[in-house]
Enzyme design. Structure first.
Site, PDB file in Angstrom:
ATOM      1  N   HIS A   1     -40.587  -8.625   6.705  1.00  0.00           N
ATOM      2  CA  HIS A   1     -41.765  -8.617   5.804  1.00  0.00           C
ATOM      3  C   HIS A   1     -41.993 -10.016   5.214  1.00  0.00           C
ATOM      4  CE1 HIS A   1     -44.458  -5.905   3.155  1.00  0.00           C
ATOM      5  NE2 HIS A   1     -44.955  -7.128   3.205  1.00  0.00           N
TER       6      HIS A   1
ATOM      7  N   ARG B   1     -48.722  -2.801   7.472  1.00  0.00           N
ATOM      8  CA  ARG B   1     -47.786  -1.860   6.859  1.00  0.00           C
ATOM      9  C   ARG B   1     -47.102  -1.049   7.962  1.00  0.00           C
ATOM     10  NH1 ARG B   1     -47.936  -4.704   3.123  1.00  0.00           N
ATOM     11  NH2 ARG B   1     -48.570  -4.266   0.979  1.00  0.00           N
TER      12      ARG B   1
HETATM   13  P1  NAP Z   1     -58.937  -6.420   2.866  1.00  0.00           P
HETATM   14  O1  NAP Z   1     -59.596  -7.709   2.502  1.00  0.00           O
HETATM   15  O2  NAP Z   1     -59.106  -5.268   1.936  1.00  0.00           O
HETATM   16  O3  NAP Z   1     -59.470  -6.032   4.315  1.00  0.00           O
HETATM   17  C1  NAP Z   1     -59.254  -4.780   4.868  1.00  0.00           C
HETATM   18  C2  NAP Z   1     -59.993  -4.665   6.203  1.00  0.00           C
HETATM   19  O4  NAP Z   1     -59.640  -3.420   6.819  1.00  0.00           O
HETATM   20  C3  NAP Z   1     -61.517  -4.677   6.049  1.00  0.00           C
HETATM   21  O5  NAP Z   1     -62.072  -5.338   7.155  1.00  0.00           O
HETATM   22  C4  NAP Z   1     -61.850  -3.177   6.091  1.00  0.00           C
HETATM   23  O6  NAP Z   1     -63.167  -2.913   6.524  1.00  0.00           O
HETATM   24  C5  NAP Z   1     -60.850  -2.701   7.115  1.00  0.00           C
HETATM   25  N1  NAP Z   1     -60.617  -1.258   7.027  1.00  0.00           N
HETATM   26  C6  NAP Z   1     -60.144  -0.537   5.984  1.00  0.00           C
HETATM   27  N2  NAP Z   1     -60.069   0.768   6.286  1.00  0.00           N
HETATM   28  C7  NAP Z   1     -60.502   0.885   7.567  1.00  0.00           C
HETATM   29  C8  NAP Z   1     -60.663   1.989   8.458  1.00  0.00           C
HETATM   30  N3  NAP Z   1     -60.358   3.246   8.091  1.00  0.00           N
HETATM   31  N4  NAP Z   1     -61.119   1.744   9.701  1.00  0.00           N
HETATM   32  C9  NAP Z   1     -61.443   0.477  10.068  1.00  0.00           C
HETATM   33  N5  NAP Z   1     -61.314  -0.614   9.279  1.00  0.00           N
HETATM   34  C10 NAP Z   1     -60.843  -0.395   8.043  1.00  0.00           C
HETATM   35  O7  NAP Z   1     -57.367  -6.620   3.063  1.00  0.00           O
HETATM   36  P2  NAP Z   1     -56.564  -7.990   3.345  1.00  0.00           P
HETATM   37  O8  NAP Z   1     -56.451  -8.819   2.135  1.00  0.00           O
HETATM   38  O9  NAP Z   1     -57.120  -8.621   4.566  1.00  0.00           O
HETATM   39  O10 NAP Z   1     -55.089  -7.421   3.631  1.00  0.00           O
HETATM   40  C11 NAP Z   1     -54.860  -6.473   4.670  1.00  0.00           C
HETATM   41  C12 NAP Z   1     -53.465  -5.891   4.537  1.00  0.00           C
HETATM   42  O11 NAP Z   1     -52.478  -6.856   4.903  1.00  0.00           O
HETATM   43  C13 NAP Z   1     -53.030  -5.504   3.115  1.00  0.00           C
HETATM   44  O12 NAP Z   1     -53.569  -4.250   2.729  1.00  0.00           O
HETATM   45  C14 NAP Z   1     -51.523  -5.456   3.246  1.00  0.00           C
HETATM   46  O13 NAP Z   1     -51.120  -4.160   3.618  1.00  0.00           O
HETATM   47  C15 NAP Z   1     -51.228  -6.407   4.405  1.00  0.00           C
HETATM   48  N6  NAP Z   1     -50.442  -7.580   3.967  1.00  0.00           N
HETATM   49  C16 NAP Z   1     -49.261  -7.836   4.608  1.00  0.00           C
HETATM   50  C17 NAP Z   1     -48.500  -8.935   4.236  1.00  0.00           C
HETATM   51  C18 NAP Z   1     -47.223  -9.278   4.960  1.00  0.00           C
HETATM   52  O14 NAP Z   1     -46.510 -10.218   4.559  1.00  0.00           O
HETATM   53  N7  NAP Z   1     -46.880  -8.600   6.043  1.00  0.00           N
HETATM   54  C19 NAP Z   1     -48.944  -9.784   3.207  1.00  0.00           C
HETATM   55  C20 NAP Z   1     -50.141  -9.480   2.578  1.00  0.00           C
HETATM   56  C21 NAP Z   1     -50.898  -8.370   2.971  1.00  0.00           C
HETATM   57  P3  NAP Z   1     -64.388  -2.813   5.466  1.00  0.00           P
HETATM   58  O15 NAP Z   1     -64.204  -3.903   4.460  1.00  0.00           O
HETATM   59  O16 NAP Z   1     -65.607  -2.962   6.301  1.00  0.00           O
HETATM   60  O17 NAP Z   1     -64.252  -1.455   4.829  1.00  0.00           O
END
Ligand code: NAP
Length: 315
Positions: free
Chosen positions: A278, A230
């Site tokens: 994006h 983001r």
């Molecule tokens: P996810 O499965 O919820 O994983 C989030 C990760 O971030 C987990 O490892 C979590 O750790 C960690 N985390 C959260 N808060 C933290 C903090 N304060 N300090 C350290 N680590 C933290 O999410 P995902 O499915 O991988 O997706 C990640 C993000 O990608 C989405 O939220 C979205 O914003 C972005 N995204 C972008 C696109 C694009 O096209 N650019 C597409 C899809 C998604 P724990 O689980 O140990 O808490």
């Protein structure tokens, strides 16, 4: 009962989504215009950037399924009923797409191809330094659904990889072999060892503005940044200053505080920034609709739904 598809889609979006949703929900009544159903009949909503007020006045709404992976905008919506369970989209096809983007950006940085493209503007013929993958340490911010997939693919290409997370979710099975650490102190220690940082964190109050002057100052000179999560994770002025000083060699950006990125934004013309619109991992209705439908079936059957959002954590 009926399922409301609350989406800010244009005609092209509907043309892609509606056939996929229709096929994935053969036993459900799907509506995309609230006026087509009695508000008392709507008990589920599928959400894709819902228009303001889309969920108001639905007394029997019980379950919310996002069609997007990130839920930061949804959680910021004052109209989102706070008491209802909300599931986000977890689609392995999107994780694969994200890994392809991350690999492209990593290879581009490792092999100096972004430098070649910049020199092309001045007709400068100069071969870049090309360290081997095992000489490059990639730090992955976020080791969730996307981060783990990216880590596996980078490790498979011979890069050194360390994932960073909050440490709440244990990595299990094969993923337990992904080197990882957790917490702010570990990040402080990790950053000076990173040649490339890839951001895949969710946007929450704890991660907003994480990539600021202090963060960037801990990276070794010449490091690269890849932001695929983001825009608000990054303090733009701090990133531009680090690039202008040459402390940071290059940034590959897919996401921005304001999207579409305004035409006057300095990122567009900056020689050390690659701008993507994006598009790192687009949601594909062909895979997303069946995943959303399976979660709805679980909810209707009284089974645990997948990828429930923890409202307190914000992801
Ligand atoms: P996810 O499965 O919820 O994983 C989030 C990760 O971030 C987990 O490892 C979590 O750790 C960690 N985390 C959260 N808060 C933290 C903090 N304060 N300090 C350290 N680590 C933290 O999410 P995902 O499915 O991988 O997706 C990640 C993000 O990608 C989405 O939220 C979205 O914003 C972005 N995204 C972008 C696109 C694009 O096209 N650019 C597409 C899809 C998604 P724990 O689980 O140990 O808490």
């Amino acid at each position: 009962m009926a399922i409301l598809v609350a989406a800010r889609f244009d005609a092209d979006d509907w043309a892609r989504w509606w056939p996929a949703l229709d096929a994935a929900f053969p036993d459900e009544v799907l509506i995309r215009d609230r006026r087509d159903a009695d508000p008392d009949d709507i008990d589920i909503a599928l959400l894709a950037s819902p228009p303001p007020g889309a969920l108001r006045g639905l007394p029997r709404l019980r379950f919310l399924q996002s069609l997007w992976a990130g839920v930061d905008s949804l959680l910021a919506d004052p109209d989102l009923p706070a008491e209802l369970p909300l599931a986000r989209l977890v689609d392995p096809a999107m994780s694969d797409a994200m890994a392809e983007t991350a690999l492209w950006a990593t290879f581009g940085l490792q092999r100096g191809f972004f430098d070649c493209l910049r020199r092309q503007r001045g007709a400068v013929w100069q071969q870049p330094d090309q360290p081997r993958p095992d000489e490059i340490h990639v730090v992955l911010l976020g080791l969730g659904e996307m981060g783990r997939c990216v880590a596996r693919r980078l490790l498979g290409q011979g890069f050194r990889v360390t994932g960073w997370s909050s440490g709440r979710t244990p990595t299990t099975g094969n993923d337990a072999a992904i080197p990882h650490c957790a917490g702010p102190d570990a990040l402080d220690a990790l950053l000076p060892t990173a040649q490339i940082v890839i951001n895949l964190l969710p946007l929450t109050p704890a991660t907003h503005g994480l990539i600021d002057a202090r963060f960037l100052a801990r990276l070794p000179r010449g490091a690269g940044l890849v932001n695929l999560a983001r825009g608000a994770h990054v303090v733009d002025a701090d990133l531009l200053a680090a690039l202008d000083r040459g402390d940071l060699a290059h940034a590959v950006l897919d996401v921005y505080t304001t999207e579409p990125l305004p035409a006057a934004h300095p990122y567009w013309q900056h020689p050390r920034v690659s701008v993507l619109p994006h598009t790192a991992a687009q949601t594909d209705p062909r895979s997303a609709a069946p995943i959303a439908a399976a979660n709805v079936r679980r909810w209707r059957a009284g089974q645990p739904v997948q990828a429930l959002v923890d409202r307190a954590r914000g992801y």
